[in-house]
Scaffold this active site. Structure first.
Site, mmCIF file in Angstrom:
data_model
loop_
_atom_site.group_PDB
_atom_site.id
_atom_site.type_symbol
_atom_site.label_atom_id
_atom_site.label_comp_id
_atom_site.label_asym_id
_atom_site.label_seq_id
_atom_site.Cartn_x
_atom_site.Cartn_y
_atom_site.Cartn_z
ATOM 1 N N ASP A 190 5.575 6.778 -2.192
ATOM 2 C CA ASP A 190 5.536 6.969 -0.800
ATOM 3 C C ASP A 190 6.154 5.562 -0.137
ATOM 4 O OD1 ASP A 190 4.294 8.481 1.740
ATOM 5 O OD2 ASP A 190 3.676 6.277 1.902
ATOM 6 N N HIS A 235 6.262 9.079 11.367
ATOM 7 C CA HIS A 235 5.299 8.217 11.023
ATOM 8 C C HIS A 235 4.282 8.083 12.002
ATOM 9 C CE1 HIS A 235 5.226 4.206 8.832
ATOM 10 N NE2 HIS A 235 4.180 4.733 9.018
#
Length: 634
Positions: A50, A117
């Protein structure tokens, strides 16, 4: 049974490893650290990496991935890489270039997962955290649903296999899930989640929508001063967690991760210590009992470590162009111009004053059919659009369904009549003016010789269904109510088959009637409270009780105004704004219109707010008790 190669199937059919390696590192650490740590993680067995453009280390993480592919440790198809769209690239035309930039930095042909995000947009540009001269973040207002469509296009183009979101709450998720023409559902929502913040409700919602919850800050152990609250307790030192870990001969970190995994949550573990990287992956050889799971559930404090989203999220920094998000995703300017005038003053006054208000900066105009001034207000709006002062899409117009048009078959014709008067193609917000029906006919306030008004027993819920149909037809963007009491609003919200929730309740609200209970209910139900008669100085005998004290002459209000070098009206408006109430300011004096809009460059202290709270007398200026006491027919 969870194993090292355990995966979960996402709602688009692709598979995600249940444990991932997080690559964020504070700026004080060299970027090469992420590269070396990622290599170690892949060697240990992690197959889920990630990262994010905002972390500033995608080139290094990309090199690590390619090195481990080159030496035969792993194949590209066996790795799962998550990237993130940063907040400065939400504008649809910027989404694909942002993704392509990440691909170039990583030197990968595709991403496995690309997520928004944060549900907050910042000003586009090279600066990842743009601020103004006062150090405040500079926000933009792209509809997140438009951003999502751009992500869908990237998936269709094969640049990314799956798309999802991060830091979204339930309402924000529903905005995307309820988007007309939704092509690809979010596969996941990545959020802070750990023993002290277990996200029980959000997990339940995500499971109901077949959306995976992915946990970051799963160990809550980072002490990065840029984002982490340094006064928060260290999760891995929790005595209960340590006692359970001791029983299993495991580390507290392993137990904290296992707790999340057993709840069906994908876990991101972050460490740059090789020993801990290995330990954090060794969570597949034991199982927490139901009793231990229940005990750890009890440690939840609803406490965040990561303050990034809170610091970046707009804190209702009140500015002239500030807007508030409503529960349908549309935005309402927090200060509006009210256009009601007594009949004796009608002539051209509403039109001239509306033009002046738009010139000053008001972008929210409130009117109603009952006011009898839609023609004048509409001409003013058209004039200001023609001369370039504003654009239609930047204006927010509120109209209202009068009580003689509440029969379901009369709702759309009434709205179309207002649209014709205003010369508009749509209305931004259409409200039921009052929770009671008057007898249909040309007389807007019908009376007989025995009663002040002739009421019908129409079921107002049927009226709402007709309002919903108008929204679905595109004649109005949002629908709401006006003059509803708490009990009436709750009855309304419990309507079986409710398709569109009211976005707002417009009520009389001012320092003498601060609507504390109503505001609490509306906030709980995600309904905006809009205040009218916020200054009440009108002497209209038809609607206003002439025996009440003049609000703007209140000595306490005037003392606070003098302290701030403001007018009493400005303080009265600011008081409501700081409580999260949308304010309709009404004046037909040019100086008053201008002064009422100048409420954005001062702030009332907590002490001032408490003092003003204490002025509430539960006192109405508007004579509306005949509809406020009415109980809605079921």
């Amino acid at each position: 049974m969870l194993a090292e190669d355990s995966i979960m199937v996402m709602n688009d059919g692709h598979k995600i490893p249940v444990i991932g390696f997080g690559t964020y590192a504070p700026e004080k650490f060299p970027k090469s650290l992420a590269e070396e740590a990622t290599k170690v993680a892949i060697e240990v067995g992690y197959r889920h990496i990630d990262c994010a453009h905002m972390y500033g280390n995608e080139p290094e993480v990309g090199r690590a991935i390619r090195a481990k592919i080159a030496d035969g440790t792993v194949r590209r198809e066996d790795l799962f890489y998550t990237g993130k769209l940063w907040s400065t690239s939400h504008s649809p035309e910027l989404v694909r270039p942002a993704l392509e930039k990440s691909l170039k930095d990583l030197q990968l042909e595709y991403l496995d997962l690309y997520i928004i995000h944060m549900p907050i947009e910042l000003k586009p540009g090279d600066d990842l955290f743009p601020v103004d001269e006062n150090g405040h973040f500079i926000y933009e207002n792209t509809d997140i649903r438009d951003t999502w469509e751009a992500l869908e296009a990237c998936k269709d183009a094969g640049l990314v296999k799956s798309i999802g979101v991060s830091n979204f709450n339930r309402r924000q998720l529903e905005l995307i899930l309820n988007k007309p023409g939704l092509k690809h559902k979010p596969v996941c929502n990545q959020v802070e989640c750990h023993v002290y913040f277990n996200q029980g409700k959000l997990l339940e919602f995500c499971k109901s929508k077949n959306i995976l919850l992915v946990a970051f800050s799963a160990l809550g152990s980072s002490r990065d001063e840029a984002w982490i609250d340094q006064n928060s307790p260290v999760l891995l030192e929790d005595p209960v967690l340590n006692a359970i870990a001791k029983n299993y001969s495991r580390t507290p970190a392993q137990v904290a991760m296992r707790y999340l995994l057993q709840r069906g949550i994908v876990v991101l573990a972050k460490s740059f210590n090789p020993t801990r990287i290995k330990q954090n992956f060794q969570v597949f050889g034991f199982h927490l009992s139901a009793e231990d799971m229940k005990t750890i559930d009890g440690l939840n404090k609803n406490m965040r470590y990561d303050t990034a989203a809170i610091r970046i999220r707009p804190t209702m920094e009140l500015k002239e162009d500030s807007r508030m998000m409503m529960n349908d995703g549309n935005k309402i300017p927090i200060i509006g111009f009210g256009t009601y005038t007594p009949q004796k003053d009608h002539n051209s006054l509403p039109g001239h004053c509306t033009e002046f208000a738009i010139e000053i900066g008001y972008r929210h105009i409130d009117c109603a059919f009952i006011y009898g001034s839609e023609l004048q207000v509409g001409r003013a709006i058209q004039a200001k659009i023609r001369d370039g002062t504003t654009r239609r899409k930047d204006l927010f117009y509120t109209g209202k369904l009068w009580s003689t048009f509440q029969a379901p078959d009369k709702v759309r014709p009434a709205l179309e009549k207002s649209l014709k008067n205003l010369q508009l193609e749509y209305i931004d917000l259409f409200l039921i003016n009052a929770p009671r029906e008057l007898k249909p006919g040309e007389d807007l306030i019908p009376v007989d010789e025995n009663a002040p008004s002739d009421y019908q027993d129409s079921v107002i819920r049927k009226t709402w269904e007709a309002m919903e149909a108008c929204k679905d037809a595109g004649l109005v963007k949002s629908i709401g109510v006006c003059n509803f009491k708490c009990r009436q609003l709750e009855l309304f919200l419990s309507k079986p088959g409710l398709k569109h929730k009211p976005v707002c309740n417009q009520v009389e609200c001012h320092i003498y009637l601060n609507k504390k209970k109503m505001l609490a209910l509306c906030k709980y139900q995600d309904i905006v409270l809009v205040g009218y008669c916020v200054l009440e100085s009108s002497k209209d005998e038809k609607w206003i009780d002439q025996d009440n004290p003049v609000l703007l002459e209140d000595p306490v209000l005037n003392t606070i105004a003098k302290k701030h070098r403001r007018t009493p009206a400005q303080v009265a408006i600011r008081y409501l704004l700081q409580r999260g109430i949308v304010v309709l300011a009404r004046s037909f004096k040019y100086n008053g219109i201008k002064e009422n809009f100048r409420v954005f460059d001062f702030h009332l202290s907590a002490e001032d707010m408490r003092t003003l709270d204490a002025l509430s007398k539960h006192m109405h200026y508007v004579k509306t008790s005949h509809w406020e006491d009415y109980q809605l027919p079921i």
